[in-house]
Every structure is written in C-alpha cells, then in structure tokens.
Design an enzyme around this catalytic site. Structure first.
Site, PDB file in Angstrom:
ATOM      1  N   HIS A   1       0.863  -1.178   0.000  1.00  0.00           N
ATOM      2  CA  HIS A   1       0.000   0.000   0.000  1.00  0.00           C
ATOM      3  C   HIS A   1       0.898   1.226   0.000  1.00  0.00           C
ATOM      4  CE1 HIS A   1      -3.646   2.383   0.784  1.00  0.00           C
ATOM      5  NE2 HIS A   1      -2.818   3.157   1.467  1.00  0.00           N
ATOM      6  N   CYS A   2       0.778   2.040  -1.037  1.00  0.00           N
ATOM      7  CA  CYS A   2       1.654   3.203  -1.201  1.00  0.00           C
ATOM      8  C   CYS A   2       0.972   4.453  -0.634  1.00  0.00           C
ATOM      9  CB  CYS A   2       1.987   3.411  -2.682  1.00  0.00           C
ATOM     10  SG  CYS A   2       3.057   4.832  -2.978  1.00  0.00           S
ATOM     11  N   PRO A   3       1.503   5.035   0.438  1.00  0.00           N
ATOM     12  CA  PRO A   3       0.867   6.225   1.014  1.00  0.00           C
ATOM     13  C   PRO A   3       0.960   7.457   0.117  1.00  0.00           C
ATOM     14  CG  PRO A   3       2.959   5.768   2.103  1.00  0.00           C
ATOM     15  CD  PRO A   3       2.689   4.606   1.203  1.00  0.00           C
TER      16      PRO A   3
ATOM     17  N   GLU B   1      -1.893   6.928  -2.130  1.00  0.00           N
ATOM     18  CA  GLU B   1      -3.080   6.581  -1.344  1.00  0.00           C
ATOM     19  C   GLU B   1      -3.876   5.476  -2.033  1.00  0.00           C
ATOM     20  OE1 GLU B   1      -4.913   6.886   1.571  1.00  0.00           O
ATOM     21  OE2 GLU B   1      -2.903   7.441   2.182  1.00  0.00           O
ATOM     22  N   ASN B   2      -3.170   4.451  -2.467  1.00  0.00           N
ATOM     23  CA  ASN B   2      -3.798   3.320  -3.132  1.00  0.00           C
ATOM     24  C   ASN B   2      -2.864   2.126  -3.014  1.00  0.00           C
ATOM     25  OD1 ASN B   2      -5.665   1.839  -4.586  1.00  0.00           O
ATOM     26  ND2 ASN B   2      -5.136   2.714  -6.564  1.00  0.00           N
TER      27      ASN B   2
END
Length: 267
Positions: free
Chosen positions: A130-132, A135-136
């Site tokens: 999950h890549c902050p 945001e996905n």
C-alpha cells in the site's frame, strides 16, 4: 475499473503531489535557469517538452492512484472473480491441489498471492504494497503502470536537477539567498525525491524480473504458500518470461496454475 474519487486523506495527498509538481516547475521558470533563458530567447522546444513531461507524470500519478489495483470481487455462489480464460486454465488442471482460503477480514475467497489491505479495506490480487504517496494499493492491475509512472517521474526529476543547478551561482551574500531561497529549497527537494524514486524504480524492476512482490520478498516466512514450498520462488519463469508476463499480460493470471506446476504438492 476506476475507483470513486475519495475524500479526506486521499484528496490531501493528491493535492500535495499536484501542488508540489507544478509549484517547483513554476519556480524553475521564475529563476535564471536554463529553461528561463531558452524561453527569453524564444527557443520554446525544451521548455514545452519539460512542461509536457511534468503534465504526463501528473496524469500517470492520478491514473495509478485512482484505478482499481486488482480488488478481489465478491465470490457470489462460490464463484471466483476470474476471467473466462483463467477459468479454462484452472479447469484443465483437473482437481486442484491448491486450497484457497477465506479472508479473515472481508470473508472473500482469496486467490493465491492476494492479501487484505487494512488501509483500503479490500483484498488485492498479487498484492505488492500500500503506497501512502498515491493513497492506493499497488497490485496486479496497476503495478506495471506504477513502474512506468516511476520511470517518467525519474526522467522529470533528473532533468529538473540539471535545470535547478543551472540557476544556482552560490554567491556569498544575504541578498542572493533572499532571491534564490525558493530555488535552493526546490533543488534540495528534487534531489531527495530523485534518490527515493531511483531506489523504488530499481527495486520494483528487480522484483518484476523475479516475479515476486514486495510483500512476498519481505514476509516470506509468514506466507503459507511460500513457507511450505520447497522452491525459493515457485512463480519464477526466468527474467524474460517474467518481464513479458508482468508488462504485457492483458488479463488476470491464475497463479495457482503456475504454483501447482512448479511445486506439485498441496499448500
């Protein structure tokens, strides 16, 4: 399949990315850099190309950020969410030796290599992380595009480093610092992001060439189908086939099929 435009943290992150991208671009044009000098001389090819690359990177960012990363669909009547071609592949194996498990959070039947993301509250096929910053999740559907976005972003950043450096003369005076503080700050931000994006791009290209994911690479000891498998990576088919499958496959993949063929015993 596109996600609905989310409010809250997602909007703030995307607004910050967009504002930072265009803010730094404006700073590079407002200071005496190579781009400003070319613009003043009427040589607009390079300035327009630079702006176009920035626009391309921002568009790619929003596509990767808002697209479906490969959410596992609800398995009504015990049917897996797979394409027709994938179902045919599975049916040709005969009785499956790979037992799929139910997610403990959303109670969906998880395909192999899927994982539940507690940030998105969804199970994601071929979950990577999950890549902050977007945001996905990065999963089976958007992982190739995520790497392409990183490549375009790196080209923009490397060019921006050169442009920002061309405008810095480093005169030892307070007046110079007052007039060039934004350019110096932009240069430091660009260098920082260049290092981060380079490391991300290299690591993801390596993982793609091995047909593994960040989650599998970091947590092998916690993943049942890898912990109980004799092969170090049952999905590895060689660098060229891995990259071809990763970048050119236009459908969801039945990882159970590859696992059964490579391992030959049950999970």
């Amino acid at each position: 399949m596109w996600l609905g435009v989310p409010w809250g943290t997602g909007c703030l992150v995307r607004a910050a990315h967009t504002g930072l991208s265009w803010g730094i671009t404006v700073v590079l044009f407002l200071h005496p850099t190579d781009l400003q000098k070319l613009e003043e001389r009427g040589e607009l090819l390079q300035p327009l190309l630079f702006v176009s690359l920035v626009l391309c990177s921002v568009v790619l960012y929003f596509i990767v950020s808002l697209m479906d990363p490969g959410y596992v669909e609800r398995d009504d009547d015990e049917k897996e969410a797979a394409s027709k071609e994938e179902k045919v592949m599975i049916s040709r194996q005969g009785p499956s030796t790979v037992r799929l498990r139910r997610c403990g959070y959303c109670f969906l039947k998880q395909p192999m290599r899927a994982k539940h993301c507690q940030s998105c509250q969804h199970c994601v096929r071929r979950y990577d992380h999950h890549c902050p910053w977007i945001e996905n999740c990065v999963g089976e559907r958007n992982h190739p595009l995520f790497i392409f976005y990183l490549a375009v972003q790196l080209v923009v950043l490397l060019w921006a480093v050169q442009v920002a450096w061309s405008g810095l003369s480093f005169e030892q005076s307070w007046t110079w610092f007052q007039h060039n503080a934004l350019l110096l700050l932009s240069f430091l931000v660009i260098v920082t992001f260049t290092v981060v994006v380079t490391l991300l791009l290299v690591s993801h290209l390596y993982l793609a060439s091995c047909n593994t994911t960040t989650w599998e690479f970091m947590s092998r000891h916690r993943i049942s189908y890898l912990r109980q498998c004799e092969a170090e990576n049952p999905f590895d088919q060689g660098i060229f086939r891995n990259l071809w499958r990763f970048f050119c496959a236009c459908r969801l993949v039945s990882w159970e099929h590859l696992y059964t063929r490579a391992e030959g015993n049950a999970v």
